[in-house]
Every structure is written in C-alpha cells, then in structure tokens.
Scaffold this motif. Sequence first.
Motif, PDB file in Angstrom:
ATOM      1  N   GLU A 726      -5.469  14.284  52.281  1.00 46.37           N
ATOM      2  CA  GLU A 726      -5.370  14.644  50.868  1.00 46.37           C
ATOM      3  C   GLU A 726      -6.748  14.393  50.249  1.00 46.37           C
ATOM      4  OE1 GLU A 726      -2.860  15.927  49.334  1.00 46.37           O
ATOM      5  OE2 GLU A 726      -1.221  15.666  50.782  1.00 46.37           O
ATOM      6  N   THR A 727      -7.486  15.478  50.016  1.00 47.08           N
ATOM      7  CA  THR A 727      -8.906  15.347  49.704  1.00 47.08           C
ATOM      8  C   THR A 727      -9.213  15.826  48.299  1.00 47.08           C
ATOM      9  OG1 THR A 727      -9.410  15.729  52.032  1.00 47.08           O
ATOM     10  CG2 THR A 727     -11.226  15.971  50.475  1.00 47.08           C
ATOM     11  N   MET A 728      -9.856  14.977  47.529  1.00 46.70           N
ATOM     12  CA  MET A 728     -10.335  15.379  46.212  1.00 46.70           C
ATOM     13  C   MET A 728     -11.663  16.115  46.400  1.00 46.70           C
ATOM     14  SD  MET A 728     -11.418  13.086  42.882  1.00 46.70           S
ATOM     15  CE  MET A 728      -9.723  12.609  42.534  1.00 46.70           C
ATOM     16  N   ILE A 729     -11.721  17.352  45.915  1.00 47.09           N
ATOM     17  CA  ILE A 729     -12.941  18.147  45.954  1.00 47.09           C
ATOM     18  C   ILE A 729     -13.518  18.157  44.545  1.00 47.09           C
ATOM     19  CG2 ILE A 729     -13.996  20.347  46.597  1.00 47.09           C
ATOM     20  CD1 ILE A 729     -12.554  19.124  48.922  1.00 47.09           C
ATOM     21  N   ASP A 730     -14.506  17.313  44.314  1.00 41.99           N
ATOM     22  CA  ASP A 730     -15.088  17.157  42.980  1.00 41.99           C
ATOM     23  C   ASP A 730     -16.381  17.966  42.903  1.00 41.99           C
ATOM     24  OD1 ASP A 730     -16.176  16.431  40.581  1.00 41.99           O
ATOM     25  OD2 ASP A 730     -15.987  14.266  40.894  1.00 41.99           O
ATOM     26  N   VAL A 735     -11.541  21.038  37.671  1.00 44.67           N
ATOM     27  CA  VAL A 735     -10.172  20.557  37.849  1.00 44.67           C
ATOM     28  C   VAL A 735      -9.312  21.554  38.614  1.00 44.67           C
ATOM     29  CG1 VAL A 735     -10.214  19.109  35.793  1.00 44.67           C
ATOM     30  CG2 VAL A 735      -9.498  21.489  35.583  1.00 44.67           C
ATOM     31  N   LYS A 736      -9.813  22.770  38.865  1.00 41.48           N
ATOM     32  CA  LYS A 736      -9.073  23.758  39.639  1.00 41.48           C
ATOM     33  C   LYS A 736      -9.961  24.305  40.753  1.00 41.48           C
ATOM     34  CE  LYS A 736      -5.931  25.424  36.009  1.00 41.48           C
ATOM     35  NZ  LYS A 736      -5.423  26.632  35.311  1.00 41.48           N
ATOM     36  N   LEU A 737      -9.311  24.665  41.858  1.00 42.78           N
ATOM     37  CA  LEU A 737     -10.016  25.261  42.989  1.00 42.78           C
ATOM     38  C   LEU A 737      -9.529  26.696  43.140  1.00 42.78           C
ATOM     39  CD1 LEU A 737      -9.701  22.303  45.545  1.00 42.78           C
ATOM     40  CD2 LEU A 737     -11.566  22.757  43.925  1.00 42.78           C
ATOM     41  N   LEU A 768      -7.395  31.211  47.709  1.00 46.44           N
ATOM     42  CA  LEU A 768      -7.349  29.800  47.311  1.00 46.44           C
ATOM     43  C   LEU A 768      -7.004  29.725  45.828  1.00 46.44           C
ATOM     44  CD1 LEU A 768      -7.921  26.757  47.821  1.00 46.44           C
ATOM     45  CD2 LEU A 768     -10.300  27.231  47.179  1.00 46.44           C
ATOM     46  N   GLN A 769      -5.900  29.086  45.504  1.00 51.41           N
ATOM     47  CA  GLN A 769      -5.490  28.918  44.121  1.00 51.41           C
ATOM     48  C   GLN A 769      -4.781  27.572  44.003  1.00 51.41           C
ATOM     49  OE1 GLN A 769      -5.882  31.453  41.488  1.00 51.41           O
ATOM     50  NE2 GLN A 769      -5.498  29.617  40.250  1.00 51.41           N
ATOM     51  N   VAL A 770      -5.556  26.532  43.657  1.00 57.51           N
ATOM     52  CA  VAL A 770      -4.996  25.188  43.539  1.00 57.51           C
ATOM     53  C   VAL A 770      -5.216  24.719  42.102  1.00 57.51           C
ATOM     54  CG1 VAL A 770      -5.066  22.823  44.398  1.00 57.51           C
ATOM     55  CG2 VAL A 770      -5.508  24.720  45.965  1.00 57.51           C
ATOM     56  N   ASP A 771      -4.141  24.334  41.456  1.00 60.68           N
ATOM     57  CA  ASP A 771      -4.229  23.957  40.038  1.00 60.68           C
ATOM     58  C   ASP A 771      -4.706  22.526  39.842  1.00 60.68           C
ATOM     59  OD1 ASP A 771      -3.429  26.461  39.212  1.00 60.68           O
ATOM     60  OD2 ASP A 771      -1.300  25.948  39.268  1.00 60.68           O
ATOM     61  N   SER A 772      -5.349  21.989  40.836  1.00 66.36           N
ATOM     62  CA  SER A 772      -5.973  20.670  40.710  1.00 66.36           C
ATOM     63  C   SER A 772      -7.165  20.676  41.666  1.00 66.36           C
ATOM     64  CB  SER A 772      -4.978  19.562  41.069  1.00 66.36           C
ATOM     65  OG  SER A 772      -4.734  19.571  42.465  1.00 66.36           O
ATOM     66  N   ASN A 773      -7.826  19.555  41.747  1.00 65.92           N
ATOM     67  CA  ASN A 773      -8.931  19.496  42.707  1.00 65.92           C
ATOM     68  C   ASN A 773      -8.555  18.688  43.949  1.00 65.92           C
ATOM     69  OD1 ASN A 773      -8.916  16.943  41.681  1.00 65.92           O
ATOM     70  ND2 ASN A 773     -11.053  16.953  40.976  1.00 65.92           N
ATOM     71  N   ILE A 774      -7.253  18.606  44.230  1.00 65.30           N
ATOM     72  CA  ILE A 774      -6.769  17.936  45.436  1.00 65.30           C
ATOM     73  C   ILE A 774      -6.397  19.008  46.459  1.00 65.30           C
ATOM     74  CG2 ILE A 774      -5.089  16.362  46.438  1.00 65.30           C
ATOM     75  CD1 ILE A 774      -6.984  15.049  44.457  1.00 65.30           C
ATOM     76  N   TYR A 775      -7.043  18.936  47.602  1.00 65.65           N
ATOM     77  CA  TYR A 775      -6.823  19.937  48.654  1.00 65.65           C
ATOM     78  C   TYR A 775      -6.402  19.206  49.930  1.00 65.65           C
ATOM     79  CZ  TYR A 775      -7.579  23.877  51.795  1.00 65.65           C
ATOM     80  OH  TYR A 775      -7.410  24.882  52.710  1.00 65.65           O
ATOM     81  N   GLU A 776      -5.318  19.670  50.549  1.00 67.69           N
ATOM     82  CA  GLU A 776      -4.853  19.041  51.784  1.00 67.69           C
ATOM     83  C   GLU A 776      -5.468  19.741  52.990  1.00 67.69           C
ATOM     84  OE1 GLU A 776      -0.696  18.525  54.202  1.00 67.69           O
ATOM     85  OE2 GLU A 776      -0.684  17.924  52.088  1.00 67.69           O
ATOM     86  N   ILE A 777      -6.234  18.985  53.741  1.00 65.62           N
ATOM     87  CA  ILE A 777      -6.880  19.515  54.948  1.00 65.62           C
ATOM     88  C   ILE A 777      -5.992  19.187  56.142  1.00 65.62           C
ATOM     89  CG2 ILE A 777      -8.982  19.527  56.334  1.00 65.62           C
ATOM     90  CD1 ILE A 777     -10.423  18.250  53.948  1.00 65.62           C
ATOM     91  N   PRO A 778      -5.529  20.194  56.886  1.00 62.70           N
ATOM     92  CA  PRO A 778      -4.645  19.913  58.023  1.00 62.70           C
ATOM     93  C   PRO A 778      -5.338  19.063  59.087  1.00 62.70           C
ATOM     94  CG  PRO A 778      -4.642  22.256  57.454  1.00 62.70           C
ATOM     95  CD  PRO A 778      -5.761  21.628  56.694  1.00 62.70           C
ATOM     96  N   SER A 779      -4.554  18.345  59.852  1.00 63.07           N
ATOM     97  CA  SER A 779      -5.103  17.566  60.958  1.00 63.07           C
ATOM     98  C   SER A 779      -5.774  18.502  61.960  1.00 63.07           C
ATOM     99  CB  SER A 779      -3.993  16.764  61.637  1.00 63.07           C
ATOM    100  OG  SER A 779      -3.045  17.644  62.233  1.00 63.07           O
TER     101      SER A 779
END
Length: 789
Positions: A726-730, A735-737, A768-779
Amino acid sequence: MNKSAKVTIDTNHKKFPVSPSLYGLFFEEINRAGDGGIYAELIRNRSFEDTIIPDRCEVEGCELHSPAGWVSPFEEAPGSIPGWHLRKDAEESKASISLDENDPLNSENSLSLRVELEDVVDKEISVYNEGFWGIPLKKNEKYNLSFYAKKDGNFSGNLEITLENKKGEKLSSIPCEITSENWEKYELVLESTAEEPEGVLAFSTSDKGTFWLEFVSLFPQKTFIERKNGLRPDLVKRVADLEPKFLRFPGGCFVEGFSVETAYRWKKTIGDLTQRSSHWTLWNYRTTNGLGYHEYLQMAEDLGLELMFVVNCGLTCQGRPGEHIPLEDLDDWIQDMLDAIEYANGPITSKWGTLRAENGHPAPFNMKYIEIGNENFGTEYNVRYKRFYDAVKAKYPEIITIWNTHWEVGTETKGLPVEIVDEHFYADFDYYVMYSDMYDTYDRNGPKVYVGEYAMILGEGAGKLKGAISEAAFMTGMERNQDIVTMSSYAPLFANVQHTNWTPNLIYFNGTNSYVTPSYHVQKLFAENRGDIVLESKVETENRFPSFNGGMSFREIDLLNIKAINISSDEKSLFRSEYLTKEQPGTCLEWYGLRIGDSSWKDYTVDMNAIIGLQGLKVRFLDSTKEWQQNYFLWEFDSNGENRLVHINGWSRVKLSPNQALNVNPDGHHLCIKVTHDSLYCYLDDQLIHEYKIAKIPYLTTVSTLDEQNNEVIVKLVNASEYNLETMIDIDGKVKLVGKQIVLTSDDPNQTNTMEEPNKVIPIETVLQVDSNIYEIPSFSVVILKIAL
C-alpha cells in the motif's frame, strides 16, 4: 498481509536529462543466435566444415581439448556430416557420401561432399539437408538456391532438386544438369506449394557415377528489407520492438575465443561468402561468418542503431584459460582494429572504404564506439588496453573507447585514460535488489558506466518473472543515475530452443516461431517509457535482511602461506591448525581449493598469520556454495599489498569498502576477520582495515522521470517482495492519481512464457484513476504509472 511504502517525487527538482543511449542491444553468436537464428540461411553445414577440429586442438570422445587445457563439448561424431544424409529408395542400391578434401573450391573452403552412386536399382538415390532442425517452408513463398557442383565422366549430370516435407512428399521440384567436371556455380529458384516447418532440400538421381557438392545455400526471398544474405524478419522485429539505441557486436566471449585460432578476425568475415573463413566458436559450434562484419554494420544501420564494435585486444578468454598474444606481435591486432574503423567510417578513397563500397555500401556507417577487449582483466589487459587506446585516439580521436572492467571493481581505472567502463553482472535475485542502489554512490568525477551484460541467472526464478523483477529493481538504480550510467544491454539476446548454451535469454525461437521471456517485457517497458528528465524522488520501504552463511576457502597456492589459523564462535573453537595442507582433517579439497567448515557457519571470528605471495592472497569467507553457484565474501590482496573487500555472487562482484594499501612484510601479517549477523570487520596487524554493514534488501525500488511533451510523470515501481504494498505516491502533494498504468505480474513469480504459452506473463495496460494518492502495488510486480500533472 499487506505492507506499506511511500514514494515522494519533487517535480521542481530536475536532476539531469535521461540518457538517450541507455538501452541497447548486445548480439553474440551464442545459442545459434546467428547461424540457425537471425541469419536467414536455411542450410546447415553448407560448406561441409562443421566437423573440422580447430588448429592445435584435439578431440577425445565428445570433448575438445584446447592448447591451453580448456575442455569443452564436441558433439559431432567422428565421420559424421552434420545436416546431410543419404537416402536410398531401394535397399539394394549402393551409394555413399563422404567428405572430400581433394580439389577444394578455394583456399577458404577445403571440403566438398562426394556423392558416389555405385548401383542404382529402379528408384532414386538422394542426398538431402535437413537444415537447422528442419527447413521451415511457407506456402507459395520462393527460395533462392545456389550451390557449386562438378561430376566425373561416368555421371550423366541429371539431378532433380526438391523441397520436401518430413514425410518425403515433394513441395517443389526443378531439374538441374551438372555439366562440367570442374566446379561450376548453379542458381535456381524453388517455390513451396505447402507449409512445412521441418522440410528438407534434396538432390536426387537415378543414374550411376559420382558428383560433388560444395557451398549449398538456400535463402528465403523474403528476408528483412529483402536483403540478399539477409536476416530473418520475425526475429528482427522482436529486436526492433525493444526500441534499442545501439548495437554491441559481435560478442562477448565469441570475440575472444579460447585460442588464437578461434578468436574473431573481422577481415575473414567480409566479401564473397565463398571466400570467408568459418571458425569454431567458444560456444561449441562452427560459425559460417555469413553474418559477418559488414552484415552487422548493415543491420545496425537498418535499425537506426549506433555501432559498438568489440575488438580482440590480443587476449583470448582468460577464464578458459586464455592465450596472450606477445606484446611484440600486437601491432597486427591493433592494425586490425584501425582497419575495421576505416572500413566502417573511412572515405571511399581509402583502402578499406573502397572495399566497403565494392561490397555495396559507398557511404560510411559512422561507427561511434570501440570496446577494447571483453571481460579481460589484470596487468596483461591493462598494458594492451593502453596500446589500443593510444592507437585509436591518434588516428580517430572522435571514436569513443570503452574499457572492460568485468572482473575489476567499480570504476577503478589503474591510472589509465578511460571514457566509459563496461561492467557485467550475472547473479541471483537478492544481489540485484540488494545492490539496486550501487550507482547512487559512484564517483561522479570518474568515467561513464556501460552495464554491458546483466541477467539474473542463479537460483529460483532465473528466466522467469521473479528473475525479471530483480533485474528491473537493478534497472531503477541505473535510471536514477543516468548522469553516469549512460548505456546498458541485457545478455544474451537470442537462443534457439534446439541449441541453448546459456540461460536465460530474452528471445527464444525455433525455425518458425518465437516467444519472449518476462525479462524481455521488462526491457521493452523500461525503454518505451523513458521521459526526458530524471526527477528527485525518495522511497520509504520495509525490507528484509539477507542470510549469509558458510565457512572459509583458500586457493591451493595460498596454503603454504597460512599459519596458526584459529576459527571460533562464541568462544567455541570451530577449527584450529598451525598450518594447512590439502589432506587437512576437517577440510575438503574442491575445484577452488581447500574448504574449511560448512554452510551452518554464521557468526565467527578468524585469526591467522599469512604471507602475501607473488600471486597475492585471497581469503574467502561466508562461503556456502560450490563452483559456479558462487556467493561469498572475499578479502583480496594483490602482491603489492593493495587489498579490497568484495562480495562475489555468480559472475558478479561488488566492492564493499575503499581499497587499502599495505607495505608488505615478507615475514607475514596477522589477519583477523569478524563476522556478525549484520556486519563484517577485517583487521590487519590489529588495525581495522575494512568495515561493512551488510545491506538490506528493500521491498520497493523506484525511479521517476518527467515527460515534458505529455506533461506527465513516469513512475517505475518494482515490488520485489511477497507482499502487496500500500504505497503513497506523493507528487508535489497531489491527492489523485490519473493517467495510465502498466502492470507486469503473475499469481506465481516462478511463471514464465513458453512456445506453447507465449503470453502467460505479459504486461497489462489500463486506465489509472485513483481518487487518492494511495496505490497498491501487487507482490512480485513491475508497475509503470504515467500520471498527468
């Protein structure tokens, strides 16, 4: 269970432009990459030379013994004629085929095929070639056949030449009459009436007598850009899709050879095909050199690539072991290099420029780079490098030279003038992730770096998604440091599935099809998504600690120089001896030398007295592996006392602390090595010389670039862990990606592609449409985000 991470990107902190030449190609004649691969010739053993034993070599059983003692496979049985067979339609017929060295076509083609037809009963007798594991034929496509032939006075000369399927059914047929008892050239066109992946080319007759064949060649008319003596289009497309910027050729170890006679000499590979010299390669087969120096130059030009020619600097492969061209004989090899540059770049009025024009290319090819040697090292290399370097710069100062430091460390240049260093890495998964930050601390005042060869080849996951992920982690480090790492190329590029000397490779093929590995997709994704400017970014990630264990190892030549050795752990003695011998109790003698201890050893202290001899001193510790599965630490002394602490993994080497100088005492020194769970300490005469805190293995590695034209940030994320992150992309507080995402992953990191399942592991691109800056990177994944600003 998920883990967390954070990536912070500052778009206002532009570090430096991306290197336009970062990703290129390294082509080597290995794994039948050329003959039987990208070179479109369909006949194997076209000039009947595949069983010629190299000069000064001997064959015993299925082994070739080099003059220096190197032993390698020689798979062709005595008396065999690889690729060629005799077929009698009637069992009572009497006929034979044999190699004939009488009346050669020319000095470069010493053998021909003698076909003796003693008694032909009713039906035909055929001599046929099966190509490289079958001749791939396509319906309604045409093939250019050429060959030389002659006959004796008893043979009518009547032949039927056919393309056939593997059942013997004729797909194309044309009559041909051999008219002379002297060598004559024949050229015909055959058209296949059906598809056949495993066809043959047959010469058939029902007449008695004897005829001879020489230099039998069959090319599809549809080659890349329809060039004669050309390339296989589908494999060229695989290469072009990687979007490479340069071509390093023609090898590798192929350039070096294992003897003077098996070293690459470019002048023997140009001009008329029948005048070229074939030669036995270090990779255990003979190359026709039909894919010669001119063809490499032409291929690069056709693909829009800059040229990097690797020259033999008077050393054959030092690891096999090598032969040294005496320094007094080196001028011939230096002149070879200068003439190669003139052939590529010289005006049409120059000697070699004139020959280039005669060979169909009046304009210069504009070769840019010369690499002096391949994987060479030591004093023998350094003195030769300097002579080649001086010769290039005196006549062609614009040529950029490359120094090969494969078995040196970092950018140590021994005081030599160096523009670019070539570093090679073949290692395991942990190595690439653990040292993904290697170039972050390289000297910015030193030479530029070319990562000329790299691939994960050891341990679980090699050639699979897991291997590709580790390579991608290392590549993020290269991309973060494009101010000094300006070029790179994966190796090897190609492998024929029927003849694979080395694994893994990027592209696998047979006669008709090909597939690519997950590593190919990583190379392609990184090259396609470059951006323009490297941005300042930092990553906060969890990590794991590597596990190192194992005992000690010493070279045989060092045993007499080791005295009073004591190895202990928690005040418990593990080993003690006043001197070492090959029959030492508690030890075993292996390929490297004397091994003490086993893989259970972890935290321990070594005390010993040692003399540094004329061949230096090497002390291996935490050494748990055998032969090529190498993973250990090495405290290494040169004979002059200069010493270094390095980590060896596979064919890769990392310097862990700065080199130290020592005034050698002929009576010896006291050495102490302390190994703890997270650190290494090396003491010399009670003084701390080297200290290293063992690096951890990060879960996440990353690099970010700015695409100025599209006004987007390209973020490359490599998750080398078993956890989703669970990665914050700042990005400047966004606030959106929003943009695009490309993900290369699988449910099983040990999955790969095959000829039967070529798309098992492929990248998937979505919005890519994420309403926050938290992106889940798969294992175990490689992710590329293209985020709009």
